[in-house]
Design a protein around this motif. Structure first.
Motif, PDB file in Angstrom:
ATOM      1  N   GLY A   1      -8.703 -13.632  13.847  1.00  0.00           N
ATOM      2  CA  GLY A   1      -8.445 -12.278  14.328  1.00  0.00           C
ATOM      3  C   GLY A   1      -9.254 -11.969  15.570  1.00  0.00           C
ATOM      4  N   VAL A   2     -10.516 -12.402  15.582  1.00  0.00           N
ATOM      5  CA  VAL A   2     -11.376 -12.186  16.749  1.00  0.00           C
ATOM      6  C   VAL A   2     -10.809 -12.893  17.963  1.00  0.00           C
ATOM      7  CG1 VAL A   2     -13.642 -12.703  17.731  1.00  0.00           C
ATOM      8  CG2 VAL A   2     -13.479 -11.780  15.423  1.00  0.00           C
ATOM      9  N   LEU A   3     -10.431 -14.163  17.778  1.00  0.00           N
ATOM     10  CA  LEU A   3      -9.888 -14.942  18.891  1.00  0.00           C
ATOM     11  C   LEU A   3      -8.599 -14.349  19.420  1.00  0.00           C
ATOM     12  CD1 LEU A   3     -10.559 -18.560  17.563  1.00  0.00           C
ATOM     13  CD2 LEU A   3     -11.814 -17.330  19.355  1.00  0.00           C
ATOM     14  N   ALA A   4      -7.773 -13.811  18.499  1.00  0.00           N
ATOM     15  CA  ALA A   4      -6.499 -13.230  18.912  1.00  0.00           C
ATOM     16  C   ALA A   4      -6.703 -11.953  19.708  1.00  0.00           C
ATOM     17  CB  ALA A   4      -5.626 -12.949  17.687  1.00  0.00           C
ATOM     18  N   LEU A   5      -7.747 -11.197  19.369  1.00  0.00           N
ATOM     19  CA  LEU A   5      -7.951  -9.909  20.014  1.00  0.00           C
ATOM     20  C   LEU A   5      -8.761  -9.992  21.303  1.00  0.00           C
ATOM     21  CD1 LEU A   5      -8.651  -7.681  16.909  1.00  0.00           C
ATOM     22  CD2 LEU A   5      -6.737  -7.453  18.489  1.00  0.00           C
ATOM     23  N   LEU A   6      -9.492 -11.067  21.512  1.00  0.00           N
ATOM     24  CA  LEU A   6     -10.352 -11.154  22.692  1.00  0.00           C
ATOM     25  C   LEU A   6      -9.573 -11.053  24.012  1.00  0.00           C
ATOM     26  CD1 LEU A   6     -13.109 -13.741  21.735  1.00  0.00           C
ATOM     27  CD2 LEU A   6     -13.427 -11.351  22.393  1.00  0.00           C
ATOM     28  N   PRO A   7      -8.431 -11.803  24.176  1.00  0.00           N
ATOM     29  CA  PRO A   7      -7.690 -11.656  25.436  1.00  0.00           C
ATOM     30  C   PRO A   7      -7.223 -10.228  25.664  1.00  0.00           C
ATOM     31  CG  PRO A   7      -6.953 -13.578  24.222  1.00  0.00           C
ATOM     32  CD  PRO A   7      -7.827 -12.796  23.299  1.00  0.00           C
ATOM     33  N   LEU A   8      -6.782  -9.570  24.583  1.00  0.00           N
ATOM     34  CA  LEU A   8      -6.326  -8.190  24.704  1.00  0.00           C
ATOM     35  C   LEU A   8      -7.488  -7.274  25.056  1.00  0.00           C
ATOM     36  CD1 LEU A   8      -3.880  -6.375  24.382  1.00  0.00           C
ATOM     37  CD2 LEU A   8      -4.494  -6.079  21.998  1.00  0.00           C
ATOM     38  N   ALA A   9      -8.648  -7.551  24.471  1.00  0.00           N
ATOM     39  CA  ALA A   9      -9.821  -6.748  24.771  1.00  0.00           C
ATOM     40  C   ALA A   9     -10.232  -6.905  26.231  1.00  0.00           C
ATOM     41  CB  ALA A   9     -10.972  -7.159  23.864  1.00  0.00           C
ATOM     42  N   ALA A  10     -10.163  -8.135  26.700  1.00  0.00           N
ATOM     43  CA  ALA A  10     -10.539  -8.385  28.089  1.00  0.00           C
ATOM     44  C   ALA A  10      -9.605  -7.654  29.047  1.00  0.00           C
ATOM     45  CB  ALA A  10     -10.513  -9.884  28.378  1.00  0.00           C
TER      46      ALA A  10
ATOM     47  N   GLU B   1       1.892  -1.467  28.646  1.00  0.00           N
ATOM     48  CA  GLU B   1       2.088  -2.861  28.255  1.00  0.00           C
ATOM     49  C   GLU B   1       1.015  -3.308  27.275  1.00  0.00           C
ATOM     50  OE1 GLU B   1       2.404  -5.444  31.579  1.00  0.00           O
ATOM     51  OE2 GLU B   1       4.249  -4.528  32.337  1.00  0.00           O
ATOM     52  N   THR B   2      -0.198  -2.812  27.453  1.00  0.00           N
ATOM     53  CA  THR B   2      -1.271  -3.172  26.541  1.00  0.00           C
ATOM     54  C   THR B   2      -1.019  -2.605  25.149  1.00  0.00           C
ATOM     55  OG1 THR B   2      -2.727  -3.017  28.454  1.00  0.00           O
ATOM     56  CG2 THR B   2      -3.762  -3.243  26.300  1.00  0.00           C
ATOM     57  N   HIS B   3      -0.551  -1.367  25.078  1.00  0.00           N
ATOM     58  CA  HIS B   3      -0.182  -0.773  23.798  1.00  0.00           C
ATOM     59  C   HIS B   3       0.895  -1.600  23.104  1.00  0.00           C
ATOM     60  CE1 HIS B   3      -2.419   2.917  24.555  1.00  0.00           C
ATOM     61  NE2 HIS B   3      -2.072   3.342  23.347  1.00  0.00           N
ATOM     62  N   LEU B   4       1.907  -1.985  23.872  1.00  0.00           N
ATOM     63  CA  LEU B   4       3.015  -2.746  23.295  1.00  0.00           C
ATOM     64  C   LEU B   4       2.539  -4.102  22.799  1.00  0.00           C
ATOM     65  CD1 LEU B   4       5.801  -1.897  25.917  1.00  0.00           C
ATOM     66  CD2 LEU B   4       5.547  -0.970  23.600  1.00  0.00           C
ATOM     67  N   ALA B   5       1.657  -4.747  23.566  1.00  0.00           N
ATOM     68  CA  ALA B   5       1.114  -6.038  23.147  1.00  0.00           C
ATOM     69  C   ALA B   5       0.296  -5.891  21.867  1.00  0.00           C
ATOM     70  CB  ALA B   5       0.255  -6.632  24.257  1.00  0.00           C
TER      71      ALA B   5
ATOM     72  N   PHE C   1      -0.171  -6.381  15.857  1.00  0.00           N
ATOM     73  CA  PHE C   1      -0.279  -5.781  14.528  1.00  0.00           C
ATOM     74  C   PHE C   1       0.871  -6.233  13.627  1.00  0.00           C
ATOM     75  CE2 PHE C   1      -2.717  -1.861  16.226  1.00  0.00           C
ATOM     76  CZ  PHE C   1      -3.923  -2.518  16.038  1.00  0.00           C
ATOM     77  N   ARG C   2       2.095  -6.161  14.172  1.00  0.00           N
ATOM     78  CA  ARG C   2       3.265  -6.491  13.364  1.00  0.00           C
ATOM     79  C   ARG C   2       3.231  -7.954  12.933  1.00  0.00           C
ATOM     80  NH1 ARG C   2       6.803  -4.616  16.555  1.00  0.00           N
ATOM     81  NH2 ARG C   2       7.418  -6.556  17.563  1.00  0.00           N
ATOM     82  N   LYS C   3       2.845  -8.836  13.834  1.00  0.00           N
ATOM     83  CA  LYS C   3       2.791 -10.261  13.501  1.00  0.00           C
ATOM     84  C   LYS C   3       1.708 -10.555  12.468  1.00  0.00           C
ATOM     85  CE  LYS C   3       4.773 -12.103  17.765  1.00  0.00           C
ATOM     86  NZ  LYS C   3       4.549 -12.937  18.978  1.00  0.00           N
TER      87      LYS C   3
END
Length: 389
Positions: free
Chosen positions: A8-17, A71-75, A80-82
């Motif tokens: 989960g951390v790895l998945a969220l890091l690109p989005l956080a950046a 776009e960030t919201h949509l990503a 979340f859905r996945k």
């Protein structure tokens, strides 16, 4: 659990950046970076401390909805859905749609994503309403048609499924004749079970007009005529299978035999079987023909017929029939061995699947017109060769 959190951390890091980049740019423009910066750092700390839920909430608060952050919201909603957190995806997309400054294009994209959220949790009435609304948007029309078609199939609303598939075919140019014919066959089967044979036959006529190669329509049509004692019409319907897909003929053999028997056309049935074999029918037809030859000319003639077939097309089912013909005439000392061989062949046949999906390889003993695995229509076919027909 720890591994899940790490993913989960790895998945969220690109989005956080990416979120940080957008926030930083806003800060430079508005010179209001203090609190935003500190919240961004707080979100990263949550991630690093394996608290993804708090991190997500922090990043949602950071994302001010405008043309730069949609776009960030949509990503994030898609993520979340996945991950199965559909309630969060729904909340995020609803929040996005509620913003008055959102452009029409972005709103429709958010509506589409919200429809996918509803689909994911089985709220098909809500998702159907959204996708119907999006049919007015050229950018989302085709994707919405695909989603509506999936919904109507899942809810077994075959009438609407046929209409949507026809629209999809005309809109996108994607061939839909096979699924549409199956939708009408589904409707026909429903009407047949309700006792409305007239409506059933009407739907089968539509299925055959759309797809003349619909074996399923011919099988259903023949069955209805047979139950109504309309034997000649039943025979006519079943005869079409020879041109449509002869591999499915074994499905109809008991009914075909009954229909010819009812009109006392025994020679006609034999001719039908002969013709079927000439056209490439499988071992089930051969076994049926051997029974007629056995009555007319005896066991030896039937065994010769089976043996000649097996030399060119080896088959467990054919071998079992040949063993049965020889058991009666075998010496007492040989009968136990032949019976044992017959039992072994029977077990081999009973354990083997009869059908296989040409699209995904799914195996089954029962016939399915839509593959349970890949959901493709008309892809499940009878298995041929030594273990099949």
């Amino acid at each position: 659990m720890e591994q899940w959190l790490l993913y989960g951390v790895l998945a969220l890091l690109p989005l956080a950046a990416y979120s940080g980049y957008l926030v930083g740019r806003k800060q430079l423009k508005g010179k209001q970076g203090g609190s935003l910066s500190s919240n961004y750092i707080k979100g990263l700390n949550y991630l690093l401390n394996e608290q993804p839920d708090k991190a997500v909430d922090t990043f949602i608060d950071l994302l001010k909805v405008d043309t730069d952050t949609v776009e960030t919201h949509l990503a994030l909603g898609n993520l979340f859905r996945k991950r199965g957190e559909v309630d969060r995806a729904i909340r995020l997309h609803q929040n996005l749609i509620a913003r008055p400054q959102l452009s029409s294009s972005d709103r429709n994209t958010a509506l589409y994503q919200l429809g996918l959220d509803y689909n994911a949790v089985g709220m098909y009435d809500r998702s159907e309403k959204l996708f119907k609304e999006l049919l007015e948007d050229p950018a989302h029309k085709n994707d919405s048609l695909v989603q509506l078609l999936n919904i109507h199939q899942l809810t077994r609303d075959w009438d609407d499924a046929a209409k949507i598939a026809e629209t999809l075919q005309s809109s996108m140019g994607v061939e839909q004749s096979k699924p549409i014919s199956h939708f009408y066959c589904e409707l026909a089967d429903q009407k047949r079970r309700e006792g409305d044979n007239k409506a059933a036959l009407s739907n089968l006529k539509k299925a055959l007009n759309i797809n003349p190669d619909s074996v399923r329509a011919s099988l259903l049509q023949g069955r209805i005529h047979l139950r109504q004692n309309q034997y000649k019409q039943a025979i006519k319907a079943y005869q079409r299978i020879l041109q449509q897909d002869i591999a499915f003929l074994p499905e109809a053999l008991p009914d075909i035999s009954q229909a010819y028997s009812e009109v006392k056309d025994y020679s006609g049935y034999k001719q039908f079987l002969d013709k079927s074999l000439e056209m490439g029918a499988g071992v089930s037809v051969l076994v049926e023909l051997s029974k007629i030859i056995q009555k007319e000319k005896g066991d030896k003639a039937a065994a010769i017929l089976i043996g000649e077939f097996l030399q060119e097309r080896p088959s467990l089912k054919g071998l079992q029939r040949l063993i049965a013909l020889h058991i009666e005439h075998a010496q007492d000392s040989a009968k136990p061995s032949l019976q044992l061989l017959d039992d072994i062949v029977e077990k081999l046949i009973s354990r083997k699947p009869r059908y296989e999906c040409e699209n995904c390889g799914f195996h089954t003993k029962a016939i399915y017109w839509q593959c349970p695995s890949c959901k493709e229509w008309s892809s499940v076919k009878p298995i041929k060769g030594i273990e099949g027909e």
